[in-house]
Design an enzyme around this catalytic site. Sequence first.
Site, short mmCIF file in Angstrom:
data_model
loop_
_atom_site.label_atom_id
_atom_site.label_comp_id
_atom_site.label_asym_id
_atom_site.label_seq_id
_atom_site.Cartn_x
_atom_site.Cartn_y
_atom_site.Cartn_z
N CYS A 113 -1.18 -2.85 24.72
CA CYS A 113 -1.94 -3.37 23.58
C CYS A 113 -2.39 -2.27 22.62
CB CYS A 113 -3.14 -4.17 24.05
SG CYS A 113 -2.64 -5.72 24.83
N HIS A 253 -8.18 -4.38 17.93
CA HIS A 253 -7.22 -5.16 18.69
C HIS A 253 -7.86 -6.52 18.99
CE1 HIS A 253 -4.50 -6.55 21.63
NE2 HIS A 253 -5.24 -6.24 22.68
N ASN A 283 -4.21 -13.11 21.51
CA ASN A 283 -3.96 -11.66 21.61
C ASN A 283 -2.45 -11.44 21.49
OD1 ASN A 283 -3.49 -9.07 22.52
ND2 ASN A 283 -4.87 -9.19 24.27
#
Length: 326
Positions: A113, A253, A283
Amino acid sequence: MASVGIIGLGAYVPPNEMSNEDWMEYVETSDEWITTKTGMKKRRIASSNVCTSDLAVEASKQALDDAKLKPEDIDLIILATSSPDVPLSSTAGIIQHKLGCTDCAAFDINAVCAGWVHALDIGSRYVGTNGYQNVLVVGSEIYSRILNWKDRATCVLFGDGAGAAVLSEVKEGKGIISSWLMSDGSGSSVIEIPSGGVRTPFDSDEFVEGSQYFHMDGRAVWNFAIEAFPQAVNESLRKAGKNIEDVDLVIPHQANINIIKTGMEKLGLGMEKTYTNLHKYGNTAGASVPIAMKEAMEKGLINEGDLVVTAAFGGGLAWGANVIQF
Ligand SMILES: CC(C)(COP(=O)(O)OP(=O)(O)OC[C@H]1O[C@@H](n2cnc3c(N)ncnc32)[C@H](O)[C@@H]1OP(=O)(O)O)[C@@H](O)C(=O)NCCC(=O)NCCS
């Protein structure tokens, strides 16, 4: 050293939307649980004939148009992904071919990520060296295909999408003015796909059904993320010689609204200083920061003269941030 910045930005999410209610067909969950625990309402799911490279190409075409460049103007493509088309060769090479970048190097990086903030830093270092002028940095993921659709603790959290930026020389003092990156491999199993690598190949005696999918210790990630996010922002600002008061916008993020709220509080910043879109897309791992940045731009939230910090954290464990002067 020349100043390097983003001269074109693009983002693409596949059209198929999946709501929290839709997940109730697959696992025991509820809109209330997902909304309260994560802030997510919907995410996009790529059709089965679409690959990570396809989403990347759509985002990259937009970034090229925005930069007013042609595919052959790109000298290097760096793809941040942890859901590549195939384990090898590189998906960046597939993107290069599909885009028609004829005189161009290409490679993938995997910092899960946090991939985007790593790729942006790497890309910025190539501009103006080795004869490279224009570097295309892409974050693209199809997590819907690496998740276990029977594991409610992970499957509802992610979505598919891509973002891309063209990096080139910009006016002195503008662009990416610092990056700060960090890794703690002692936590590598906190987020992992246990099988399919050389440690436990699919045909090994140790292979356990289900271990070919994404696994995560959610609580351990939470404890890590609420420290990693503000640390990355503060350390990147320190490297840039800037203060938290100088920041116009933080683009984190898009892992979880509660992580973002906790991190912003630790930074002493109100939520009006951040941009979130995880309620729409979930996400999207290495793609979440550029998708959010593109949207923030389109909404007029990033303007000439603004100081923006992009920060990301996740599997590895890896985390980091870029300070960008627009
Ligand atoms: C995943 C996360 C939302 C879970 O929240 P939590 O408060 O830690 O919840 P827990 O894991 O303790 O689970 C609480 C309960 O909810 C249940 N649960 C898990 N997923 C569920 C779902 N989709 N729907 C309903 N219940 C669920 C659990 O089984 C558990 O039930 P139990 O108490 O009966 O055992 C949270 O830990 C988190 O956000 N972590 C970070 C994850 C992340 O951002 N990852 C990406 C990093 S890049």
